[in-house]
Scaffold this motif. Structure first.
Motif, PDB file in Angstrom:
ATOM      1  N   THR A  65      30.367  38.646  34.912  1.00  0.00           N
ATOM      2  CA  THR A  65      30.086  37.730  36.014  1.00  0.00           C
ATOM      3  C   THR A  65      28.599  37.451  36.172  1.00  0.00           C
ATOM      4  O   THR A  65      28.219  36.641  37.013  1.00  0.00           O
ATOM      5  N   ALA A  66      27.755  38.123  35.395  1.00  0.00           N
ATOM      6  CA  ALA A  66      26.315  37.873  35.436  1.00  0.00           C
ATOM      7  C   ALA A  66      25.956  36.857  34.363  1.00  0.00           C
ATOM      8  O   ALA A  66      26.740  36.563  33.458  1.00  0.00           O
ATOM      9  N   LEU A  67      24.754  36.306  34.470  1.00  0.00           N
ATOM     10  CA  LEU A  67      24.243  35.390  33.447  1.00  0.00           C
ATOM     11  C   LEU A  67      23.245  36.154  32.594  1.00  0.00           C
ATOM     12  O   LEU A  67      22.185  36.560  33.062  1.00  0.00           O
ATOM     13  N   ALA A  68      23.607  36.366  31.333  1.00  0.00           N
ATOM     14  CA  ALA A  68      22.779  37.169  30.433  1.00  0.00           C
ATOM     15  C   ALA A  68      21.933  36.261  29.554  1.00  0.00           C
ATOM     16  O   ALA A  68      22.354  35.164  29.178  1.00  0.00           O
ATOM     17  N   MET A  69      20.751  36.756  29.184  1.00  0.00           N
ATOM     18  CA  MET A  69      19.808  35.967  28.393  1.00  0.00           C
ATOM     19  C   MET A  69      20.392  35.578  27.042  1.00  0.00           C
ATOM     20  O   MET A  69      20.278  34.438  26.599  1.00  0.00           O
ATOM     21  N   SER A  70      21.041  36.490  26.363  1.00  0.00           N
ATOM     22  CA  SER A  70      21.481  36.232  24.988  1.00  0.00           C
ATOM     23  C   SER A  70      22.967  36.517  24.840  1.00  0.00           C
ATOM     24  O   SER A  70      23.373  37.491  24.226  1.00  0.00           O
ATOM     25  N   ARG A  71      23.794  35.622  25.427  1.00  0.00           N
ATOM     26  CA  ARG A  71      25.238  35.811  25.314  1.00  0.00           C
ATOM     27  C   ARG A  71      25.956  34.491  25.064  1.00  0.00           C
ATOM     28  O   ARG A  71      26.814  34.400  24.190  1.00  0.00           O
ATOM     29  N   ASP A  72      25.625  33.451  25.813  1.00  0.00           N
ATOM     30  CA  ASP A  72      26.354  32.197  25.733  1.00  0.00           C
ATOM     31  C   ASP A  72      25.617  31.172  24.869  1.00  0.00           C
ATOM     32  O   ASP A  72      24.430  30.904  25.084  1.00  0.00           O
ATOM     33  N   ALA A  73      26.324  30.594  23.899  1.00  0.00           N
ATOM     34  CA  ALA A  73      25.841  29.471  23.089  1.00  0.00           C
ATOM     35  C   ALA A  73      24.463  29.730  22.489  1.00  0.00           C
ATOM     36  O   ALA A  73      23.574  28.881  22.562  1.00  0.00           O
ATOM     37  N   VAL A  74      24.287  30.884  21.874  1.00  0.00           N
ATOM     38  CA  VAL A  74      22.974  31.253  21.342  1.00  0.00           C
ATOM     39  C   VAL A  74      22.544  30.289  20.237  1.00  0.00           C
ATOM     40  O   VAL A  74      21.392  29.829  20.207  1.00  0.00           O
ATOM     41  N   GLU A  75      23.451  29.960  19.326  1.00  0.00           N
ATOM     42  CA  GLU A  75      23.088  29.079  18.218  1.00  0.00           C
ATOM     43  C   GLU A  75      22.699  27.687  18.710  1.00  0.00           C
ATOM     44  O   GLU A  75      21.730  27.088  18.221  1.00  0.00           O
ATOM     45  N   VAL A  76      23.442  27.166  19.676  1.00  0.00           N
ATOM     46  CA  VAL A  76      23.115  25.855  20.241  1.00  0.00           C
ATOM     47  C   VAL A  76      21.748  25.886  20.901  1.00  0.00           C
ATOM     48  O   VAL A  76      20.933  24.958  20.737  1.00  0.00           O
TER      49      VAL A  76
END
Length: 314
Positions: free
Chosen positions: A250-261
């Motif tokens: 439920t947190a927003l992490a620096m390196s988790r979502d859509a890293v390649e994009v």
């Protein structure tokens, strides 16, 4: 019912076609904040237009905007010799009931998810504050793995490990700037909104695709904010230096979502330019999100008018 019908059609158009035209905004030529504003505005507008349609359907005829236009009622009186329109009242009540039930379900889901995440946030931060040290609004956790994330809300905080503190100053500052951008932009609230509509209305394409799109866009927006302060190279290096696993879902992490994009975005000239955001730009994004609703209402009004002109009294 001309205005009410137009509003209902507008709701359907935004909900079904929204992902198609909003997808064109997710490009390096458009600032992530503007694309994010377009998605959020479209979701909010879809709900608002549906609510207004339900109110118009239930309002007394003398107080309804349709009373000023009068096309639908006039057509019914022309076509029906007895001038009766009992079916119209049934249709109004059924349409309004359906909309209010759907919006009530959305409100119930919103309350449940909000309460659940608020309780988790309170317990999670209480535990972290007991075992970490707070320095410049950052909770530093004694852990060698470089990990950073942010927890939203009034009592939210940026959480980072000792592994992040040991990085170079450029990478460390870019990572913290990214997480603070999440806090300033209330990105956690936007993600919650997307999760609510997706769970409540999964059959609506705009709602179903909102969580994935908004999670990517809030990360791109935070990257852009950090790049304006520290440069895209520092943000890119920070993104590669930290890990995404281990952060709460439920947190927003620096390196988790859509890293390649995000890495491709940061490597482009657009990220390097890093032009500051503009409130006028956000207002423009919201206005453009309103365009499909206005077009739908106009098309319905013209259709009813054309029908009226084609009818000849018996």
């Amino acid at each position: 019912m001309t205005v009410a019908l137009g509003l209902l059609v507008a709701t359907v158009v935004i909900g079904v076609a929204g992902p198609l035209y909003l997808r064109t905004a997710v490009t390096p030529s458009v600032r992530p904040g503007l694309a994010l504003a377009g998605w959020v505005s479209s979701i909010a507008l879809m709900v608002l237009v549906a609510l207004v349609a339900a109110v118009v359907l239930l309002a007394p005829r003398a107080y309804v905007v349709d009373g000023l236009i009068g096309m639908s009622h006039s057509c019914v009186n022309v076509v029906r010799a007895d001038g009766g329109a009992a079916w119209e009242h049934v249709a109004r009540a059924a349409g309004a009931a359906a909309v209010f039930c759907a919006l009530g379900w959305v409100a119930a889901v919103a309350g449940r998810l909000s309460w659940r995440r608020r309780r988790w946030r309170r317990e999670h931060l209480a535990l972290l504050r007991a075992v970490s040290r707070c320095e410049r609004s950052v909770l530093w956790v004694d852990e060698d793995t470089p990990l950073a994330y942010s927890v939203g809300g009034r009592d939210g905080a940026v959480v980072a490990t000792r592994g992040v503190a040991r990085l170079g100053p450029r990478e460390r500052d870019a990572i913290l700037a990214h997480e603070r951008a999440h806090m300033r932009g209330r990105h956690h609230l936007l993600v919650l909104l997307a999760d609510v509509v997706a769970e409540a209305l999964p059959f609506v394409p705009l709602c179903r695709r909102a969580p994935g799109a908004i999670r990517v866009l809030v990360e791109l927006a935070a990257d852009a904010a950090a790049a304006r302060l520290h440069g895209p190279g520092s943000v890119r290096a920070g993104l590669l230096a930290v890990v995404g696993r281990g952060a709460p879902s439920t947190a927003l992490a620096m390196s988790r979502d859509a890293v390649e994009v995000r890495l491709r975005w940061l490597g482009g000239e657009r990220a390097a330019a890093g032009r500051p955001h503009s409130r006028a730009g956000y207002a423009l994004a919201a206005a453009l999100a309103l365009a499909p609703a206005l077009v739908s209402i106009g098309v319905v009004a013209l259709g009813v008018l054309a029908y009226c002109l084609s009818v000849r009294p018996a």
